[in-house]
Design a protein around this motif. Structure first.
Motif: not given
Length: 459
Positions: A95-97, A215-218, A391-398
């Protein structure tokens, strides 16, 4: 030897028929055997074979015939059925926030100004004039004339004539004949046999394995970008001079191009930093297994049978016949004919003519005049400005979800099948048999051999 045999046979028949007890009656009037010649007393064959009697009897014979019979049986047919099986699995949903980020920008503000500059310019003045020019021109004059030409033409004249032509025609005469042809027909005999058949069954096997998930982080990175290099026009300061009339004249300075670097900007950007995470996943695979079964099949044999039939065939003979017909033909004769025609021809003569025309020419004179023009120059001023951007950042959830996997399986069913088999049928019929009975004391009379069942056959 042949006569002696028949004499002995006749004597034997006579002795059987007579009942006399005297010696004369027993020996056909002879007192003893001494009066018979020696050759008559010699053995002349088998007496029982001479008394044999042949007759025709009828015997019952069994004959087996095979007849085709259709019967219904059940056959197992396997249908492949696809069914959907639910499987629980987990997938990553990204999900992009957005978040607000403030940054400061130095923005250059350019302003264009103008100043008046006086200068003297020589302006050309062009004028178009004309002069008369006289020239001679040769002009062609064309004239069309005609002359008579005599020529000869050959004209064809056609005439149709006829001649008699004899030709021969072959007329066919057909005749139908027959010939005997032996043909072989085949009689089908069905036989049921069995063979081993292998088939494969898929068996599911569930396994657990570990896979690598990317996976990763911004991360925010700040960079400074230098400003561009701009060419700028700079004028030197002018001077005031006094001319011979005592007037003050302003003389502008020289203009030159100067390179100047603009102020740089600070940029904040997001950089994706990847990393690998190990994850346990359940997988299902199928293992094939081979099985055996007996499958019935029908084998058909062909038994040849030879039959004779009459086949018609046609013979053709040709009879020649002479006929006459009239054939047309065309004759052509050429007739000469004289004709006249006019042939045109063209004549040309040159005529001299004087022509006057105007030839243009241009004159140029220079005129001095003083003009005032505005010379532009640019001023630069830097203004500091605070901006905000998303500024967009990505959040990962299962997320757990259910998937349907298509599996195949074989379902047996019974199908009625009509088959053909050969069934034996026994028929009885009477067949004539030639039977011969010997005339011995143990056999019955010759009159009994004519019966359907003789004593010799029973014996």
């Amino acid at each position: 030897m042949k006569h002696a045999f028949w004499i002995s046979v006749a004597a034997g028949l006579f002795l059987v028929a007579c009942d006399g007890t005297t010696a004369e009656a027993g020996y056909c009037g002879a007192a003893n055997y001494s009066c018979c010649p020696t050759s008559c007393c010699a053995p002349s064959g088998d007496y029982c074979a001479a008394k044999s009697n042949c007759c025709t009897c009828y015997k019952q014979v069994r004959e087996v015939k095979w007849e085709k019979e259709q019967y219904t049986c059940c056959k197992t047919v396997y249908d492949t059925v696809c069914e959907k099986v639910p499987v629980q699995c987990t997938r990553n949903v990204y999900e992009t926030r957005y978040r607000d980020c403030c940054y400061t920008v130095c923005k250059p503000v350019y302003k264009t100004c103008y100043r008046d500059v006086c200068c003297t310019v020589r302006r050309p003045v062009y004028k178009t004039c004309y002069r008369d020019v006289c020239c001679k021109v040769c002009k062609p004059v064309y004239n069309t004339c005609y002359r008579d030409v005599c020529y000869t033409v050959c004209k064809p004249v056609y005439k149709t004539c006829y001649r008699d032509c004899c030709y021969t025609v072959c007329k066919p005469v057909y005749k139908t004949c027959y010939r005997d042809v032996c043909c072989t027909t085949y009689k089908r005999v069905c036989e049921t046999k069995y063979r081993d058949c292998c088939y494969t069954v898929c068996k599911p096997v569930t396994e657990t394995k570990t896979i690598d998930v990317c996976c990763g982080e911004w991360k925010t990175v700040t960079e400074h970008c230098p400003g561009p290099v701009v060419c700028k026009c700079v004028c030197d300061p002018g001077t005031w001079e006094t001319n011979c009339c005592g007037c003050c004249i302003y003389k502008p300075g020289c203009c030159r191009m100067v390179k100047q670097q603009c102020p740089g900007t600070t940029i904040c950007r997001k950089v994706w930093c990847p990393k690998t995470v190990k994850k346990t996943v359940c997988c299902t695979r199928y293992v094939t297994e081979t099985k055996h079964r007996r499958v019935p099949y029908t084998c058909v044999k062909c038994i040849p049978c030879t039959t004779t039939k009459k086949v018609p065939y046609t013979t053709c003979s040709y009879v020649r016949e002479c006929k006459t017909r009239r054939v047309p033909y065309t004759t052509c004769t050429m007739v000469r004919q004289c004709c006249h025609k006019k042939v045109p021809y063209r004549t040309c003569r040159m005529v001299t003519e004087c022509v006057t025309r105007k030839v243009p020419y241009t004159t140029c004179t220079y005129k001095c005049e003083t003009i005032t023009k505005k010379v532009p120059y640019t001023t630069c001023q830097h203004v500091t400005q605070t901006c905000t951007r998303k500024v967009p950042y990505c959040v990962c959830k299962q997320v757990c979800e259910t998937k349907y996997v298509t599996r195949r399986k074989c379902v047996p069913r019974q199908v009625q099948v009509t088959c053909t088999r050969c069934v034996p049928r026994v028929t009885c019929k009477m067949v004539p048999v030639q039977v011969c009975c010997p005339a011995d004391p143990g056999c019955c009379a010759p009159s009994d051999c004519a019966a359907p069942q003789t004593c010799c056959e029973s014996k």
